[in-house]
Design a protein around this motif. Structure first.
Motif, mmCIF file in Angstrom:
data_model
loop_
_atom_site.group_PDB
_atom_site.id
_atom_site.type_symbol
_atom_site.label_atom_id
_atom_site.label_comp_id
_atom_site.label_asym_id
_atom_site.label_seq_id
_atom_site.Cartn_x
_atom_site.Cartn_y
_atom_site.Cartn_z
ATOM 1 N N ALA A 112 0.821 -1.209 0.000
ATOM 2 C CA ALA A 112 0.000 0.000 0.000
ATOM 3 C C ALA A 112 0.858 1.262 0.000
ATOM 4 N N LEU A 113 2.169 1.106 0.129
ATOM 5 C CA LEU A 113 3.059 2.268 0.194
ATOM 6 C C LEU A 113 3.114 2.995 -1.144
ATOM 7 N N PRO A 114 2.874 4.292 -1.134
ATOM 8 C CA PRO A 114 2.959 5.051 -2.382
ATOM 9 C C PRO A 114 4.408 5.356 -2.742
ATOM 10 N N CYS A 115 4.660 5.554 -4.012
ATOM 11 C CA CYS A 115 5.965 6.018 -4.471
ATOM 12 C C CYS A 115 6.116 7.467 -4.019
ATOM 13 N N ARG A 116 7.306 7.843 -3.640
ATOM 14 C CA ARG A 116 7.548 9.207 -3.169
ATOM 15 C C ARG A 116 8.164 10.107 -4.235
ATOM 16 N N ARG A 117 8.410 9.571 -5.436
ATOM 17 C CA ARG A 117 8.997 10.394 -6.498
ATOM 18 C C ARG A 117 7.979 11.395 -7.019
ATOM 19 N N PRO A 160 8.098 12.963 -10.514
ATOM 20 C CA PRO A 160 8.597 13.300 -11.854
ATOM 21 C C PRO A 160 7.789 14.451 -12.450
ATOM 22 N N GLY A 161 8.505 15.436 -12.978
ATOM 23 C CA GLY A 161 7.831 16.592 -13.570
ATOM 24 C C GLY A 161 6.994 17.363 -12.569
ATOM 25 N N ASN A 162 7.365 17.339 -11.295
ATOM 26 C CA ASN A 162 6.639 18.008 -10.202
ATOM 27 C C ASN A 162 5.223 17.478 -9.990
ATOM 28 N N HIS A 163 4.962 16.255 -10.439
ATOM 29 C CA HIS A 163 3.675 15.601 -10.213
ATOM 30 C C HIS A 163 3.932 14.321 -9.434
ATOM 31 N N ARG A 164 3.066 14.060 -8.478
ATOM 32 C CA ARG A 164 3.227 12.862 -7.657
ATOM 33 C C ARG A 164 3.107 11.608 -8.523
ATOM 34 N N CYS A 165 4.050 10.706 -8.359
ATOM 35 C CA CYS A 165 3.992 9.424 -9.063
ATOM 36 C C CYS A 165 2.805 8.637 -8.500
ATOM 37 N N ALA A 166 2.043 8.017 -9.376
ATOM 38 C CA ALA A 166 0.842 7.286 -8.957
ATOM 39 C C ALA A 166 1.138 5.835 -8.572
ATOM 40 N N ALA A 198 14.339 -6.135 -1.881
ATOM 41 C CA ALA A 198 14.245 -5.466 -3.182
ATOM 42 C C ALA A 198 12.915 -4.723 -3.254
ATOM 43 N N TRP A 199 12.940 -3.539 -3.831
ATOM 44 C CA TRP A 199 11.712 -2.766 -4.013
ATOM 45 C C TRP A 199 11.757 -2.061 -5.359
ATOM 46 N N GLU A 200 10.564 -1.779 -5.872
ATOM 47 C CA GLU A 200 10.444 -1.094 -7.162
ATOM 48 C C GLU A 200 9.089 -0.423 -7.232
ATOM 49 N N CYS A 201 9.042 0.756 -7.838
ATOM 50 C CA CYS A 201 7.771 1.449 -8.054
ATOM 51 C C CYS A 201 7.043 0.783 -9.218
ATOM 52 N N SER A 202 5.750 0.577 -9.057
ATOM 53 C CA SER A 202 4.947 -0.070 -10.097
ATOM 54 C C SER A 202 4.704 0.839 -11.298
ATOM 55 N N SER A 203 5.029 2.128 -11.155
ATOM 56 C CA SER A 203 4.745 3.064 -12.234
ATOM 57 C C SER A 203 6.014 3.649 -12.859
ATOM 58 N N CYS A 204 6.834 4.311 -12.054
ATOM 59 C CA CYS A 204 7.994 5.023 -12.608
ATOM 60 C C CYS A 204 9.236 4.150 -12.728
#
Length: 163
Positions: free
Chosen positions: A46-51, A53-59, A74-80
């Motif tokens: 449930a943890l959101p990505c904290r990046r 990109p382009g000043n918009h919150r990564c979803a 190991a961890w990875e963002c599902s979007s970025c």
């Protein structure tokens, strides 16, 4: 890829700049989630990505894998696609692994809004068992699913009421 030794982020002084403190908090949460879940199974927490990109919150949400009982997480963002490895997390204050076997009881899967899941993660007075429940929450589409047993739910309600 961000490769980190969690020991470098423990006992940070109060004067640490904001970006370093936020990175440390993200690492703490990733270790909590990885040790709240099962070994050898990759899952979308449930943890959101904290990046931003382009000043918009990564979803995206954080995919987590703890392949062995001990060793890197190991961890990875599902979007970025941001990814990393965390080592030397064992026996840290953020290690939520069970120290003894527990009884098997029916598990309910409660659907929560993201805001409620974030609020539960921010409660500072939770004991280790409740923290394990909160950080075991996983994403299912836009919903957050909290796998919880009846007695754990009663205990969590008590902590929420006291907060």
């Amino acid at each position: 890829m961000l490769v980190t030794d969690l020991r470098h982020f423990l006992d940070l002084p109060d004067k640490v700049p904001g970006p370093a403190r936020r990175l440390a908090e993200q690492l703490y949460d990733l270790v909590r989630a990885a040790t709240a879940g099962d070994t050898g199974v990759a899952w979308v927490s449930a943890l959101p990505c904290r990046r931003r990109p382009g000043n918009h919150r990564c979803a995206g949400r954080m995919l987590i894998l703890r392949a062995e009982t001990e060793g890197p997480i190991a961890w990875e963002c599902s979007s970025c696609g941001e990814e990393g490895l965390i080592s030397d997390w064992e026996d840290s204050p953020f290690d939520l692994r069970r120290r003894r076997p527990t009884e098997t009881a029916p598990v309910h899967h409660l659907r929560l809004p993201d805001e409620v899941a974030a609020t539960l993660r921010s409660i500072m007075v939770l004991d280790t068992d409740c923290e394990r429940v909160v950080f075991a929450a996983y994403a299912d589409g836009d919903d957050i699913i909290l796998p919880i047993r009846d007695d754990d739910l009663d205990e969590l309600i008590g902590y929420v009421a006291s907060e």
